[in-house]
Design an enzyme around this catalytic site. Structure first.
Site, PDB file in Angstrom:
ATOM      1  N   LYS A   1      -1.558  -3.920   6.747  1.00 53.86           N
ATOM      2  CA  LYS A   1      -1.148  -3.400   5.435  1.00 53.86           C
ATOM      3  C   LYS A   1       0.098  -4.102   4.894  1.00 53.86           C
ATOM      4  O   LYS A   1       0.835  -4.754   5.622  1.00 53.86           O
ATOM      5  CB  LYS A   1      -0.943  -1.877   5.512  1.00 53.86           C
ATOM      6  CG  LYS A   1      -2.296  -1.148   5.442  1.00 53.86           C
ATOM      7  CD  LYS A   1      -2.182   0.345   5.366  1.00 53.86           C
ATOM      8  CE  LYS A   1      -3.609   0.938   5.291  1.00 53.86           C
ATOM      9  NZ  LYS A   1      -3.588   2.418   5.445  1.00 53.86           N
TER      10      LYS A   1
ATOM     11  N   ARG B   1      -6.519   3.207  13.440  1.00 56.36           N
ATOM     12  CA  ARG B   1      -7.573   2.574  12.648  1.00 56.36           C
ATOM     13  C   ARG B   1      -7.188   1.113  12.388  1.00 56.36           C
ATOM     14  O   ARG B   1      -6.166   0.852  11.754  1.00 56.36           O
ATOM     15  CB  ARG B   1      -7.722   3.344  11.333  1.00 56.36           C
ATOM     16  CG  ARG B   1      -8.798   2.836  10.411  1.00 56.36           C
ATOM     17  CD  ARG B   1      -8.832   3.695   9.142  1.00 56.36           C
ATOM     18  NE  ARG B   1      -9.824   3.211   8.198  1.00 56.36           N
ATOM     19  CZ  ARG B   1      -9.617   2.221   7.340  1.00 56.36           C
ATOM     20  NH1 ARG B   1      -8.447   1.620   7.310  1.00 56.36           N
ATOM     21  NH2 ARG B   1     -10.569   1.824   6.524  1.00 56.36           N
TER      22      ARG B   1
HETATM   23  C1  8Y7 Z   1      -6.678   4.283   5.690  1.00 53.59           C
HETATM   24  C2  8Y7 Z   1      -7.954   4.838   5.543  1.00 53.59           C
HETATM   25  C3  8Y7 Z   1      -7.827   2.992   4.417  1.00 53.59           C
HETATM   26  C4  8Y7 Z   1      -5.732   4.982   6.474  1.00 53.59           C
HETATM   27  C5  8Y7 Z   1      -7.449   6.636   6.864  1.00 53.59           C
HETATM   28  C6  8Y7 Z   1      -6.843  -0.258   4.514  1.00 53.59           C
HETATM   29  C7  8Y7 Z   1     -10.033   4.228   4.308  1.00 53.59           C
HETATM   30  C8  8Y7 Z   1      -6.966   0.577   3.314  1.00 53.59           C
HETATM   31  N1  8Y7 Z   1      -6.626   3.115   4.995  1.00 53.59           N
HETATM   32  N2  8Y7 Z   1      -8.353   5.991   6.116  1.00 53.59           N
HETATM   33  N3  8Y7 Z   1      -8.664   4.014   4.740  1.00 53.59           N
HETATM   34  N4  8Y7 Z   1      -6.176   6.160   7.048  1.00 53.59           N
HETATM   35  N5  8Y7 Z   1      -7.783   7.800   7.463  1.00 53.59           N
HETATM   36  O1  8Y7 Z   1      -5.905  -1.090   4.492  1.00 53.59           O
HETATM   37  O2  8Y7 Z   1      -4.571   4.614   6.642  1.00 53.59           O
HETATM   38  O3  8Y7 Z   1      -7.599  -0.193   5.470  1.00 53.59           O
HETATM   39  S1  8Y7 Z   1      -8.337   1.706   3.351  1.00 53.59           S
END
Ligand code: 8Y7
Length: 264
Positions: free
Chosen positions: A206, A240
């Site tokens: 990020k 994640r």
């Molecule tokens: C997150 C996310 C994204 C996060 C959860 C990216 C879909 C942006 N970021 N879901 N999603 N937490 N739970 O950089 O931080 O992956 S999208």
């Protein structure tokens, strides 16, 4: 646990839409499974800053065939990243095991739908909507404000009949937060343990990492691993990420240190 990101949005910022082709997507899943991924997260709506909304039909067309294809080939648990009740229903019918909602079930009928489906769901904090969320985000006390939001969503879930043991919480790094606010949330992540639910964290590649290290997205692995370590050390249960193999090592190492019993 390590949650591996599989993006199927053509404008998704980091993989640049490379996995919109389903053969490529399945090869990516296979690699993540080999690397020991614990759950695959599939999203059909880009939530990057500035992204425009997609229709339910488009989201279903992008995500559901892939859920079916993964389900028929791999034993791995599948999470679907969506805010839309119609996509949630289709995803679970196609074999998804879990839902991941960056809007924490605030869309109309989302609470009722998840109560009925009975699957685990991650409640993430986001201030505003992707289109304008990075324009001057404001908090009184970022950690306390995000905690308070999550307490309210947990409460709304319980009133709607979603069992507490189906919930995960996520501070939502990068979703309506300045660099200083993101760093504060990471420094204070251990406060999220007070919610009494598993904490999921997404920091992989990020912009907060790019901003601190002055690096473009393709060079943010080492910073992402540092962030994963800090999150795991403070009690995060699910990380994640894009880079599964590397993050698995971080997780196993952090666990070895955590497991030391000082009374031995
Ligand atoms: C997150 C996310 C994204 C996060 C959860 C990216 C879909 C942006 N970021 N879901 N999603 N937490 N739970 O950089 O931080 O992956 S999208």
């Amino acid at each position: 646990m390590v949650m591996g990101i599989l993006n199927v949005t053509p404008d998704s910022f980091s993989d640049g839409g490379r996995f919109t082709d389903s053969a490529l997507a399945l090869a990516h899943v296979e690699q993540m499974v080999r690397d020991g991924v614990d759950i695959i997260d599939i999203g059909g709506e880009s939530t990057r800053p500035g992204a425009v909304p997609v229709s339910e039909t488009d989201e279903i067309e992008r995500v559901i065939p892939l859920v079916e294809a993964i389900r028929s080939r791999f034993d791995v648990p599948i999470s679907v990243d969506t805010s839309k009740p119609g996509v949630m229903r289709a995803a679970v019918a196609a074999g998804a095991d879990m839902l991941n909602d960056v809007r924490a079930l605030r869309d109309a009928d989302a609470l009722e739908t998840v109560a009925e489906l009975g699957v685990p769901v991650c409640l993430m904090h986001m201030q505003g909507e992707p289109r304008g969320m990075q324009q001057n985000p404001q908090y009184d006390d970022v950690t306390e404000d995000v905690l308070q939001f999550l307490r309210e969503r947990i409460n709304a879930c319980q009133i709607a009949g979603i069992a507490r043991d189906k919930l995960l919480v996520d501070p939502g790094f990068g979703f309506g937060k300045s660099l200083a606010q993101n760093l504060t949330l990471l420094k204070e992540l251990d406060r999220f343990k007070s919610l009494g639910l598993p904490v999921l964290v997404g920091i992989s590649r990020k912009s907060m990492i790019g901003a601190v290290l002055d690096q473009p997205v393709e060079e943010r692995l080492f910073g992402s691993l540092a962030a994963a370590s800090l999150a795991l050390w403070q009690g995060a249960s699910v990380i994640r990420v894009h880079d599964v193999a590397a993050t698995k090592d971080v997780l196993r190492f952090c666990q070895a240190v955590k497991a030391v019993d000082l009374n031995d």
